[in-house]
Design a protein around this motif. Sequence first.
Motif, mmCIF file in Angstrom:
data_model
loop_
_atom_site.group_PDB
_atom_site.id
_atom_site.type_symbol
_atom_site.label_atom_id
_atom_site.label_comp_id
_atom_site.label_asym_id
_atom_site.label_seq_id
_atom_site.Cartn_x
_atom_site.Cartn_y
_atom_site.Cartn_z
ATOM 1 N N THR A 260 0.849 -1.194 0.000
ATOM 2 C CA THR A 260 0.000 0.000 0.000
ATOM 3 C C THR A 260 0.881 1.239 0.000
ATOM 4 O OG1 THR A 260 -1.714 -1.166 1.242
ATOM 5 C CG2 THR A 260 -1.795 1.241 1.247
ATOM 6 N N THR A 261 0.609 2.160 -0.928
ATOM 7 C CA THR A 261 1.367 3.408 -1.025
ATOM 8 C C THR A 261 0.432 4.566 -0.736
ATOM 9 O OG1 THR A 261 2.839 2.439 -2.698
ATOM 10 C CG2 THR A 261 2.824 4.847 -2.498
ATOM 11 N N THR A 262 0.598 5.175 0.448
ATOM 12 C CA THR A 262 -0.242 6.292 0.876
ATOM 13 C C THR A 262 0.648 7.493 1.138
ATOM 14 O OG1 THR A 262 -1.815 4.767 1.911
ATOM 15 C CG2 THR A 262 -1.957 7.090 2.524
ATOM 16 N N ALA A 263 0.526 8.520 0.298
ATOM 17 C CA ALA A 263 1.352 9.714 0.411
ATOM 18 C C ALA A 263 0.509 10.885 0.892
ATOM 19 C CB ALA A 263 1.986 10.050 -0.935
ATOM 20 N N GLY B 83 4.022 -7.214 -15.491
ATOM 21 C CA GLY B 83 3.893 -8.466 -14.759
ATOM 22 C C GLY B 83 3.080 -8.349 -13.491
ATOM 23 N N ALA B 84 2.987 -7.139 -12.932
ATOM 24 C CA ALA B 84 2.223 -6.914 -11.700
ATOM 25 C C ALA B 84 1.493 -5.587 -11.829
ATOM 26 C CB ALA B 84 3.164 -6.902 -10.494
ATOM 27 N N PRO B 85 0.398 -5.573 -12.603
ATOM 28 C CA PRO B 85 -0.207 -4.315 -13.011
ATOM 29 C C PRO B 85 -1.046 -3.599 -11.955
ATOM 30 C CG PRO B 85 -1.443 -6.151 -13.901
ATOM 31 C CD PRO B 85 -0.240 -6.744 -13.237
ATOM 32 N N ASN B 86 -1.382 -4.263 -10.870
ATOM 33 C CA ASN B 86 -2.359 -3.689 -9.955
ATOM 34 C C ASN B 86 -1.674 -2.991 -8.785
ATOM 35 O OD1 ASN B 86 -4.860 -3.055 -8.956
ATOM 36 N ND2 ASN B 86 -5.121 -4.990 -7.869
ATOM 37 N N HIS B 87 -1.503 -1.668 -8.878
ATOM 38 C CA HIS B 87 -0.978 -0.896 -7.752
ATOM 39 C C HIS B 87 -1.616 0.486 -7.764
ATOM 40 C CE1 HIS B 87 2.045 -0.554 -4.496
ATOM 41 N NE2 HIS B 87 1.792 0.741 -4.684
ATOM 42 N N ASN B 88 -2.115 0.902 -6.613
ATOM 43 C CA ASN B 88 -2.809 2.175 -6.505
ATOM 44 C C ASN B 88 -1.984 3.156 -5.679
ATOM 45 O OD1 ASN B 88 -5.054 1.008 -7.836
ATOM 46 N ND2 ASN B 88 -5.722 0.125 -5.885
ATOM 47 N N ASN C 91 -6.267 0.314 -11.743
ATOM 48 C CA ASN C 91 -5.340 1.172 -11.011
ATOM 49 C C ASN C 91 -5.960 2.541 -10.888
ATOM 50 O OD1 ASN C 91 -3.820 -0.914 -12.562
ATOM 51 N ND2 ASN C 91 -2.144 -0.157 -11.327
ATOM 52 N N TYR C 92 -5.626 3.250 -9.807
ATOM 53 C CA TYR C 92 -6.185 4.575 -9.663
ATOM 54 C C TYR C 92 -5.312 5.413 -8.731
ATOM 55 C CZ TYR C 92 -8.094 2.469 -5.371
ATOM 56 O OH TYR C 92 -8.245 1.812 -4.189
ATOM 57 N N VAL C 93 -5.482 6.719 -8.830
ATOM 58 C CA VAL C 93 -4.972 7.660 -7.847
ATOM 59 C C VAL C 93 -6.169 8.123 -7.031
ATOM 60 C CG1 VAL C 93 -3.792 9.840 -7.443
ATOM 61 C CG2 VAL C 93 -3.123 8.408 -9.380
ATOM 62 N N LEU C 94 -6.135 7.869 -5.736
ATOM 63 C CA LEU C 94 -7.225 8.241 -4.850
ATOM 64 C C LEU C 94 -6.825 9.448 -4.037
ATOM 65 C CD1 LEU C 94 -10.007 7.602 -3.563
ATOM 66 C CD2 LEU C 94 -8.783 6.150 -1.923
ATOM 67 N N MET C 95 -7.669 10.501 -4.077
ATOM 68 C CA MET C 95 -7.393 11.721 -3.326
ATOM 69 C C MET C 95 -8.581 12.038 -2.421
ATOM 70 S SD MET C 95 -5.594 14.104 -6.226
ATOM 71 C CE MET C 95 -5.232 15.341 -4.964
#
Length: 227
Positions: free
Chosen positions: A173-176, A194-199, A223-227
């Motif tokens: 999980t990447t939360t900035a 090879g690993a396409p699913n990262h948000n 995939n998405y950018v969530l704000m």
Amino acid sequence: MTIILSFFSEHTTAEIFYASRNGKWDDKAATTTPWSTVPCSSFIAAVNPPDVGDDVIICPGVGIQVNDLSPSIRSVTFNDGGEIRLGGTAATLNISNYMNVVRGSARLELYASPSEVVINGLLAIQADATLTQSGNANLKIAGNVSNNGTYSAENATLYFNGSGDQAIYGTGTTTAFNVIIDKPGGSLILGTAGAPNHNLIVTNTLTLTKGLIQTNNTSSTTNYVLM
């Protein structure tokens, strides 16, 4: 306790410095320097602090303070509880190859103004590992982010400035807090073939100065950018 030194193969010219006790980066006194030339379970004081081309291992539970300095090293590997703190009026830590969080929790505390950690290669967060970034300064990355654990930022900025395509990928999980995209060329790509699913979750501000964010989604993943 198992201490992991690095998951990368070591090159032959760099010296390895072990941060084995709390202290200041530039402390050279044998009785107080944090730097050892032997692994974390023992201590032999280093004559000088790490420099250009050297690899740094932060031992479990050790915190290193960087005040009003701009050291340059090849890599840094965090064990559980390791910290690097930038303070004073200005401080920069330049890393030419990689930062690796191998297990447990690690922290970057960036409170000098201005201050920043600059990674010109890979940021890797392994499974079951967490990197927390705090302070009002930047973590600048010119390479990729491999996140199979957790990245979180309390009130800091994740800054992408590579000259070509960069990717954030992995199962974690990447939360900035803040994200800045300021790239001379290429895109920031979420996921890989090879690993396409990262948000990417941004809790405060996303700034697109130059460059694009590209999702690497397929028919079965999103995939998405969530704000």
